[in-house]
Design a protein around this motif. Structure first.
Motif, PDB file in Angstrom:
ATOM      1  N   LEU A 147       0.812  -1.217   0.000  1.00  0.00           N
ATOM      2  CA  LEU A 147       0.000   0.000   0.000  1.00  0.00           C
ATOM      3  C   LEU A 147       0.843   1.264   0.000  1.00  0.00           C
ATOM      4  CD1 LEU A 147      -2.781  -0.952   2.579  1.00  0.00           C
ATOM      5  CD2 LEU A 147      -3.010  -0.736   0.103  1.00  0.00           C
ATOM      6  N   ASP A 148       2.032   1.202   0.598  1.00  0.00           N
ATOM      7  CA  ASP A 148       2.865   2.393   0.745  1.00  0.00           C
ATOM      8  C   ASP A 148       3.787   2.664  -0.431  1.00  0.00           C
ATOM      9  OD1 ASP A 148       1.726   2.963   3.133  1.00  0.00           O
ATOM     10  OD2 ASP A 148       3.386   2.251   4.374  1.00  0.00           O
ATOM     11  N   LEU A 149       3.819   1.798  -1.440  1.00  0.00           N
ATOM     12  CA  LEU A 149       4.694   2.029  -2.587  1.00  0.00           C
ATOM     13  C   LEU A 149       4.184   3.200  -3.417  1.00  0.00           C
ATOM     14  CD1 LEU A 149       5.493  -1.538  -3.898  1.00  0.00           C
ATOM     15  CD2 LEU A 149       7.024   0.051  -2.765  1.00  0.00           C
ATOM     16  N   PRO A 150       5.030   4.158  -3.745  1.00  0.00           N
ATOM     17  CA  PRO A 150       4.596   5.275  -4.594  1.00  0.00           C
ATOM     18  C   PRO A 150       4.407   4.801  -6.028  1.00  0.00           C
ATOM     19  CG  PRO A 150       6.932   5.462  -4.137  1.00  0.00           C
ATOM     20  CD  PRO A 150       6.421   4.286  -3.341  1.00  0.00           C
ATOM     21  N   ALA A 151       3.406   5.351  -6.672  1.00  0.00           N
ATOM     22  CA  ALA A 151       3.159   5.012  -8.074  1.00  0.00           C
ATOM     23  C   ALA A 151       4.254   5.618  -8.934  1.00  0.00           C
ATOM     24  CB  ALA A 151       1.793   5.547  -8.506  1.00  0.00           C
ATOM     25  N   PRO A 152       4.751   4.903  -9.961  1.00  0.00           N
ATOM     26  CA  PRO A 152       5.833   5.438 -10.800  1.00  0.00           C
ATOM     27  C   PRO A 152       5.457   6.747 -11.476  1.00  0.00           C
ATOM     28  CG  PRO A 152       5.466   3.112 -11.265  1.00  0.00           C
ATOM     29  CD  PRO A 152       4.384   3.547 -10.327  1.00  0.00           C
ATOM     30  N   SER A 153       4.189   6.926 -11.846  1.00  0.00           N
ATOM     31  CA  SER A 153       3.783   8.151 -12.531  1.00  0.00           C
ATOM     32  C   SER A 153       3.683   9.342 -11.580  1.00  0.00           C
ATOM     33  CB  SER A 153       2.427   7.937 -13.217  1.00  0.00           C
ATOM     34  OG  SER A 153       1.444   7.631 -12.236  1.00  0.00           O
ATOM     35  N   ALA A 154       3.726   9.084 -10.282  1.00  0.00           N
ATOM     36  CA  ALA A 154       3.605  10.178  -9.315  1.00  0.00           C
ATOM     37  C   ALA A 154       4.921  10.921  -9.128  1.00  0.00           C
ATOM     38  CB  ALA A 154       3.129   9.637  -7.970  1.00  0.00           C
ATOM     39  N   ARG A 155       6.004  10.409  -9.688  1.00  0.00           N
ATOM     40  CA  ARG A 155       7.295  11.074  -9.529  1.00  0.00           C
ATOM     41  C   ARG A 155       7.343  12.328 -10.383  1.00  0.00           C
ATOM     42  NH1 ARG A 155      11.811   6.671 -10.230  1.00  0.00           N
ATOM     43  NH2 ARG A 155      12.825   7.603  -8.466  1.00  0.00           N
ATOM     44  N   ARG A 156       8.019  13.314  -9.856  1.00  0.00           N
ATOM     45  CA  ARG A 156       8.150  14.564 -10.599  1.00  0.00           C
ATOM     46  C   ARG A 156       9.247  14.447 -11.646  1.00  0.00           C
ATOM     47  NH1 ARG A 156       7.769  19.778  -6.842  1.00  0.00           N
ATOM     48  NH2 ARG A 156       7.291  18.763  -4.907  1.00  0.00           N
ATOM     49  N   GLY A 157       9.194  15.332 -12.595  1.00  0.00           N
ATOM     50  CA  GLY A 157      10.254  15.393 -13.597  1.00  0.00           C
ATOM     51  C   GLY A 157      11.552  15.812 -12.943  1.00  0.00           C
ATOM     52  N   GLY A 158      12.683  15.386 -13.482  1.00  0.00           N
ATOM     53  CA  GLY A 158      13.969  15.654 -12.873  1.00  0.00           C
ATOM     54  C   GLY A 158      14.312  17.126 -12.759  1.00  0.00           C
ATOM     55  N   THR A 159      14.098  17.922 -13.819  1.00  0.00           N
ATOM     56  CA  THR A 159      14.475  19.334 -13.809  1.00  0.00           C
ATOM     57  C   THR A 159      13.620  20.123 -12.841  1.00  0.00           C
ATOM     58  OG1 THR A 159      15.040  19.076 -16.129  1.00  0.00           O
ATOM     59  CG2 THR A 159      14.894  21.314 -15.293  1.00  0.00           C
ATOM     60  N   ARG A 160      12.317  19.932 -12.910  1.00  0.00           N
ATOM     61  CA  ARG A 160      11.402  20.673 -12.046  1.00  0.00           C
ATOM     62  C   ARG A 160      11.654  20.331 -10.577  1.00  0.00           C
ATOM     63  NH1 ARG A 160       8.802  24.779 -10.479  1.00  0.00           N
ATOM     64  NH2 ARG A 160       6.785  24.411  -9.557  1.00  0.00           N
ATOM     65  N   GLY A 161      11.881  19.075 -10.269  1.00  0.00           N
ATOM     66  CA  GLY A 161      12.143  18.655  -8.893  1.00  0.00           C
ATOM     67  C   GLY A 161      13.414  19.274  -8.358  1.00  0.00           C
ATOM     68  N   LEU A 162      14.450  19.368  -9.200  1.00  0.00           N
ATOM     69  CA  LEU A 162      15.708  19.948  -8.786  1.00  0.00           C
ATOM     70  C   LEU A 162      15.552  21.437  -8.494  1.00  0.00           C
ATOM     71  CD1 LEU A 162      18.699  19.564  -8.291  1.00  0.00           C
ATOM     72  CD2 LEU A 162      19.091  19.980 -10.731  1.00  0.00           C
ATOM     73  N   GLU A 163      14.812  22.157  -9.342  1.00  0.00           N
ATOM     74  CA  GLU A 163      14.576  23.589  -9.116  1.00  0.00           C
ATOM     75  C   GLU A 163      13.817  23.810  -7.815  1.00  0.00           C
ATOM     76  OE1 GLU A 163      14.321  24.867 -13.822  1.00  0.00           O
ATOM     77  OE2 GLU A 163      12.551  25.048 -12.553  1.00  0.00           O
ATOM     78  N   ASP A 164      12.824  22.980  -7.547  1.00  0.00           N
ATOM     79  CA  ASP A 164      12.075  23.109  -6.295  1.00  0.00           C
ATOM     80  C   ASP A 164      12.973  22.852  -5.090  1.00  0.00           C
ATOM     81  OD1 ASP A 164       9.794  23.727  -7.651  1.00  0.00           O
ATOM     82  OD2 ASP A 164       8.885  21.728  -7.458  1.00  0.00           O
ATOM     83  N   LEU A 165      13.836  21.864  -5.172  1.00  0.00           N
ATOM     84  CA  LEU A 165      14.750  21.562  -4.080  1.00  0.00           C
ATOM     85  C   LEU A 165      15.681  22.728  -3.806  1.00  0.00           C
ATOM     86  CD1 LEU A 165      16.031  19.587  -2.060  1.00  0.00           C
ATOM     87  CD2 LEU A 165      17.493  18.803  -3.936  1.00  0.00           C
ATOM     88  N   ILE A 166      16.250  23.312  -4.881  1.00  0.00           N
ATOM     89  CA  ILE A 166      17.156  24.456  -4.725  1.00  0.00           C
ATOM     90  C   ILE A 166      16.422  25.628  -4.086  1.00  0.00           C
ATOM     91  CG2 ILE A 166      18.494  26.191  -6.003  1.00  0.00           C
ATOM     92  CD1 ILE A 166      19.155  23.916  -8.020  1.00  0.00           C
ATOM     93  N   GLU A 167      15.209  25.905  -4.532  1.00  0.00           N
ATOM     94  CA  GLU A 167      14.438  27.007  -3.977  1.00  0.00           C
ATOM     95  C   GLU A 167      14.101  26.765  -2.502  1.00  0.00           C
ATOM     96  OE1 GLU A 167      13.942  29.911  -5.086  1.00  0.00           O
ATOM     97  OE2 GLU A 167      12.558  30.564  -3.523  1.00  0.00           O
ATOM     98  N   ARG A 168      13.729  25.542  -2.132  1.00  0.00           N
ATOM     99  CA  ARG A 168      13.426  25.249  -0.727  1.00  0.00           C
ATOM    100  C   ARG A 168      14.662  25.424   0.143  1.00  0.00           C
ATOM    101  NH1 ARG A 168      10.553  20.664  -2.820  1.00  0.00           N
ATOM    102  NH2 ARG A 168      12.326  19.388  -2.193  1.00  0.00           N
ATOM    103  N   ARG A 169      15.808  25.008  -0.366  1.00  0.00           N
ATOM    104  CA  ARG A 169      17.048  25.173   0.402  1.00  0.00           C
ATOM    105  C   ARG A 169      17.398  26.648   0.572  1.00  0.00           C
ATOM    106  NH1 ARG A 169      20.945  20.291  -1.760  1.00  0.00           N
ATOM    107  NH2 ARG A 169      19.848  18.638  -0.639  1.00  0.00           N
ATOM    108  N   ARG A 170      17.201  27.449  -0.478  1.00  0.00           N
ATOM    109  CA  ARG A 170      17.476  28.891  -0.369  1.00  0.00           C
ATOM    110  C   ARG A 170      16.578  29.530   0.678  1.00  0.00           C
ATOM    111  NH1 ARG A 170      17.724  29.691  -6.664  1.00  0.00           N
ATOM    112  NH2 ARG A 170      19.921  29.263  -7.006  1.00  0.00           N
ATOM    113  N   ARG A 171      15.297  29.173   0.657  1.00  0.00           N
ATOM    114  CA  ARG A 171      14.359  29.737   1.648  1.00  0.00           C
ATOM    115  C   ARG A 171      14.739  29.311   3.060  1.00  0.00           C
ATOM    116  NH1 ARG A 171       8.862  27.936  -0.508  1.00  0.00           N
ATOM    117  NH2 ARG A 171      10.005  27.220  -2.285  1.00  0.00           N
ATOM    118  N   ALA A 172      15.119  28.065   3.230  1.00  0.00           N
ATOM    119  CA  ALA A 172      15.498  27.592   4.553  1.00  0.00           C
ATOM    120  C   ALA A 172      16.753  28.300   5.044  1.00  0.00           C
ATOM    121  CB  ALA A 172      15.722  26.081   4.521  1.00  0.00           C
ATOM    122  N   ARG A 173      17.731  28.489   4.135  1.00  0.00           N
ATOM    123  CA  ARG A 173      18.948  29.199   4.498  1.00  0.00           C
ATOM    124  C   ARG A 173      18.648  30.645   4.868  1.00  0.00           C
ATOM    125  NH1 ARG A 173      21.903  28.308  -0.150  1.00  0.00           N
ATOM    126  NH2 ARG A 173      21.952  26.074   0.098  1.00  0.00           N
TER     127      ARG A 173
END
Length: 197
Positions: free
Chosen positions: A133-159
């Motif tokens: 039940l806890d396995l994530p669906a493969p289609s639920a993963r975000r695209g690589g570029t968009r996910g990376l941009e979101d990660l960078i932005e979250r880190r900047r905000r946290a910093r």
């Protein structure tokens, strides 16, 4: 006392006890009172293992019949356990009392047993169902570029939150940080350029 160990079924309990008694590292002690069985201790020598480099004695059950309690039988059985542990070179004795057995918890605490770890249990079937039940669906993963941009932005905000706006202004990076945020927010195409001065 079967239900307090593993089963109310006498035959099944007898089978469990005979397996433990036949194990080379098993320990079974029976206390008697007036020639009748009054209590028992079930234990096993364990180790060395992943979490300990020494051999330990694990008590699976300590039981005295209710009508024969407060006569020193529990103390006598644990005295025998301690002597057995010392004779075999065991340095620690572990006990796993049944959940909710407050009397046994208090008894062990009075004898110096301290909390060491908590065990949790789940049936194999229930674990497999839960994992499915806890396995994530493969289609639920975000695209690589968009996910990376979101990660960078979250880190900047946290910093920025961690350092505070005053520290950023003192370091002279506030204007650059604001321009980068604005560029990320506007999602300018990579062909455009932003000049900082």
């Amino acid at each position: 006392m079967g239900r307090q160990l593993c089963s109310d079924d006498r035959d099944r309990l007898r089978e469990h006890l005979s397996v433990l008694a036949a194990a080379p590292d098993g320990l079974t002690l029976v206390a008697t009172c007036d020639g009748e069985p009054a209590g028992l201790v079930l234990g096993r020598l364990l180790g060395p293992g992943l979490l300990s480099d020494t051999v330990v004695l694990s008590l699976d059950a300590v039981y005295v019949r209710p009508q024969l309690r407060r006569r020193g039988l529990g103390h006598a059985m644990l005295q025998a356990v301690a002597e057995t542990a010392e004779a075999t070179g065991v340095t620690d004795v572990y006990a796993a009392p049944l959940p909710g057995s407050r009397g046994m918890q208090r008894f062990l605490a009075r004898l110096g047993f301290a909390p060491a770890a908590a065990h949790r249990v789940v049936s194999t079937g229930a674990l497999l169902r839960r994992l499915a039940l806890d396995l994530p669906a493969p289609s639920a993963r975000r695209g690589g570029t968009r996910g990376l941009e979101d990660l960078i932005e979250r880190r900047r905000r946290a910093r920025a939150r961690a350092l505070g706006e005053e520290t950023l202004a003192r370091q002279g990076t506030a204007s650059m940080s604001m321009q980068v945020r604005r560029a990320v927010h506007n999602r300018r195409p990579s062909s455009s350029s932003t000049t900082t001065s």
